[in-house]
Scaffold this motif. Structure first.
Motif, short mmCIF file in Angstrom:
data_model
loop_
_atom_site.label_atom_id
_atom_site.label_comp_id
_atom_site.label_asym_id
_atom_site.label_seq_id
_atom_site.Cartn_x
_atom_site.Cartn_y
_atom_site.Cartn_z
N PRO A 330 -13.71 -4.67 15.28
CA PRO A 330 -13.33 -5.77 16.17
C PRO A 330 -11.83 -5.94 16.24
CG PRO A 330 -15.10 -6.42 14.68
CD PRO A 330 -14.60 -5.11 14.20
N THR A 331 -11.35 -6.33 17.39
CA THR A 331 -9.93 -6.57 17.60
C THR A 331 -9.73 -8.01 18.02
OG1 THR A 331 -10.02 -5.96 19.94
CG2 THR A 331 -9.61 -4.19 18.33
N ALA A 332 -8.48 -8.37 18.29
CA ALA A 332 -8.18 -9.74 18.68
C ALA A 332 -8.89 -10.15 19.97
CB ALA A 332 -6.66 -9.90 18.84
N SER A 333 -9.25 -9.18 20.78
CA SER A 333 -9.92 -9.50 22.04
C SER A 333 -11.40 -9.80 21.86
CB SER A 333 -9.76 -8.34 23.03
OG SER A 333 -10.32 -7.16 22.50
N GLY A 334 -11.91 -9.56 20.62
CA GLY A 334 -13.31 -9.88 20.35
C GLY A 334 -14.23 -8.67 20.47
N TYR A 335 -15.47 -8.87 20.09
CA TYR A 335 -16.46 -7.80 20.15
C TYR A 335 -17.82 -8.42 20.40
CZ TYR A 335 -19.10 -3.62 18.88
OH TYR A 335 -19.93 -2.53 18.89
N ASN A 336 -18.55 -7.87 21.38
CA ASN A 336 -19.85 -8.40 21.74
C ASN A 336 -20.92 -7.75 20.85
OD1 ASN A 336 -22.39 -8.93 23.09
ND2 ASN A 336 -21.16 -9.58 24.84
N LEU A 337 -21.50 -8.57 19.99
CA LEU A 337 -22.48 -8.05 19.05
C LEU A 337 -23.82 -7.72 19.71
CD1 LEU A 337 -21.85 -10.50 16.07
CD2 LEU A 337 -20.89 -8.23 16.43
N THR A 339 -24.35 -6.33 22.69
CA THR A 339 -24.33 -4.99 23.28
C THR A 339 -23.98 -3.93 22.24
OG1 THR A 339 -22.01 -5.31 23.93
CG2 THR A 339 -23.71 -5.89 25.55
N ASN A 340 -23.09 -4.27 21.30
CA ASN A 340 -22.72 -3.37 20.19
C ASN A 340 -22.44 -1.96 20.70
OD1 ASN A 340 -22.21 -2.54 17.58
ND2 ASN A 340 -24.36 -2.23 17.05
N THR A 341 -21.50 -1.87 21.63
CA THR A 341 -21.21 -0.59 22.28
C THR A 341 -20.71 0.49 21.33
OG1 THR A 341 -19.01 -1.44 22.83
CG2 THR A 341 -20.73 -1.66 24.51
N SER A 342 -20.11 0.10 20.22
CA SER A 342 -19.61 1.09 19.26
C SER A 342 -20.65 1.46 18.20
CB SER A 342 -18.35 0.57 18.56
OG SER A 342 -17.31 0.38 19.50
N ASN A 343 -21.84 0.85 18.31
CA ASN A 343 -22.94 1.15 17.40
C ASN A 343 -22.58 0.91 15.92
OD1 ASN A 343 -24.78 2.03 19.44
ND2 ASN A 343 -23.62 3.95 19.57
#
Length: 385
Positions: A330-337, A339-343
């Motif tokens: 995750p970065t400062a811009s956030g991460y959508n759990l 969808t979890n695009t990075s698996n």
């Protein structure tokens, strides 16, 4: 017979000792010396960078070994005595005006601001970033539980390096905490209040109700209430499930040293290399989450306020843990759990669950996987900020 053998041996050695000296001994010319020095300079220029890399790698190896040994020593002490070593270091600075812990103030020492021009602070930035220390006031039940674990006394660090003297020259001025300009790299999680009367360095104190200790991720403001302050949404939190656990370190006053189990407390080699940034680098002991702390976190009337940022806390018993390789995540811009695009690996954990008395841990290998926790009610569903 013996004398004759000795005489023969001396007769063989004496001619070698009596060799005549050279009549004239010729030295080096200045030009020859300059040529040799030039060659040595080239060799040093080529070899030095490689030696520097080896030194850095060796320092990391020593640090990892020290961490492992520290854990082994604490585990061995616990196995032998069925308790923890006494007089571990408490990562606090106190206002020594009052002997009564309920009347005293406790704060986290200044944290390395990553700027050599401002001089050294006390706690290494990486350590503060991993543990996110907050002051937690012990309740009577927590103090008793620590006593049951064999911890009757702690040693308050009380190192004020990095703070400015006040006008009277007897205390210290207040200092800003987290950087207010937005780069999120400077100082403590909360501001440091002015200290009128510094307490003695490495002061031995009794573990009792009202004592302030360093807790990872959150802390109760008073001993009698369940009003907690937590740092922020746990993006890039470096430690696995340390939330709500007391952080102590193995110092020279520890019972591990006084009992003779170890000769002296180890410090990380980086403490010597970066003494212009921070002064304290003892190895951590992360106590298990106490039953009494669990009760406080789960109490119906418990409240939570953020020390940094604006997110509100969610259900600590159903936090989402995100595990990702170092250098990603995750970065400062956030991460959508959702969808979890990075698996990334996701699992639900209970950050309030009490742990077994023996379930202490140490600072995690910084080269391993990283952890983040969604413990907030985010504006977007399942958004890790």
């Amino acid at each position: 017979m013996k004398h004759s053998r000795l005489r023969r041996l001396l007769n063989q050695l004496l001619p070698a000792l009596r060799r005549p000296r050279l009549a004239e001994q010729q030295g080096f010319t200045l030009l020859e010396i300059l040529v040799v020095l030039t060659i040595m300079g080239f060799l040093i220029a080529m070899v030095a960078p490689r030696l520097t890399g080896l030194t850095s790698s060796a320092g990391g190896t020593v640090c990892d070994n020290n961490k492992g040994r520290s854990r082994d020593y604490v585990a061995a002490f616990y196995e032998k005595f069925n308790r923890y070593p006494n007089r571990l270091t408490n990562l606090v600075i106190a206002d020594g005006t009052n002997a009564d812990p309920l009347s005293n103030s406790y704060q986290i020492p200044p944290v390395d601001d990553q700027d050599v021009d401002t001089g050294p602070e006390v706690i290494k930035y990486e350590m503060a970033s991993a543990f996110r220390h907050m002051i937690h006031r012990l309740s009577a039940a927590e103090a008793k539980e620590l006593n049951d674990l064999g911890i009757f006394e702690l040693v308050n660090l009380n190192e004020y390096t990095g703070l400015k003297k006040d006008t009277a020259g007897t205390g210290y001025e207040s200092a800003d905490g987290r950087d207010q300009n937005g780069d999120n790299r400077l100082g403590n999680w909360v501001d440091i209040a002015a200290i009128a009367t510094p307490a003695p360095l490495r002061e031995v104190v009794k573990v009792q109700e009202g004592l302030g200790v360093a807790m990872s991720g959150c802390g109760a403001a008073t001993a009698a209430s369940n009003a907690f302050t937590f740092t922020q949404a746990e993006r890039n939190w470096g430690m696995d499930e340390t939330f709500g656990r007391i952080i102590l370190t193995i110092g020279p006053d520890s019972e591990l040293v006084s009992s003779g189990m170890i000769s002296k407390a180890a410090t990380a080699p980086s403490g010597l290399r970066y003494s212009d940034l921070y002064t304290f680098d003892e190895y951590a002991v992360i106590l298990p989450r106490l039953q009494a702390t669990s009760d406080r976190l789960r109490a119906t009337g418990a409240t939570f306020a953020t020390a940094w940022g604006s997110a509100a806390i969610g259900d600590l018993t159903k936090a989402t843990e995100v595990i990702y390789p170092k250098g990603t995540g995750p970065t400062a811009s956030g991460y959508n759990l959702s969808t979890n695009t990075s698996n990334y690996s996701l699992r639900t954990v209970d950050l309030t669950a009490p742990q077994e008395p023996w379930a202490f841990s140490k600072q995690r290998d910084q080269n391993g996987d990283q952890y983040a926790y969604d413990i907030t009610v985010a504006p977007a569903a399942n958004q890790l900020n």
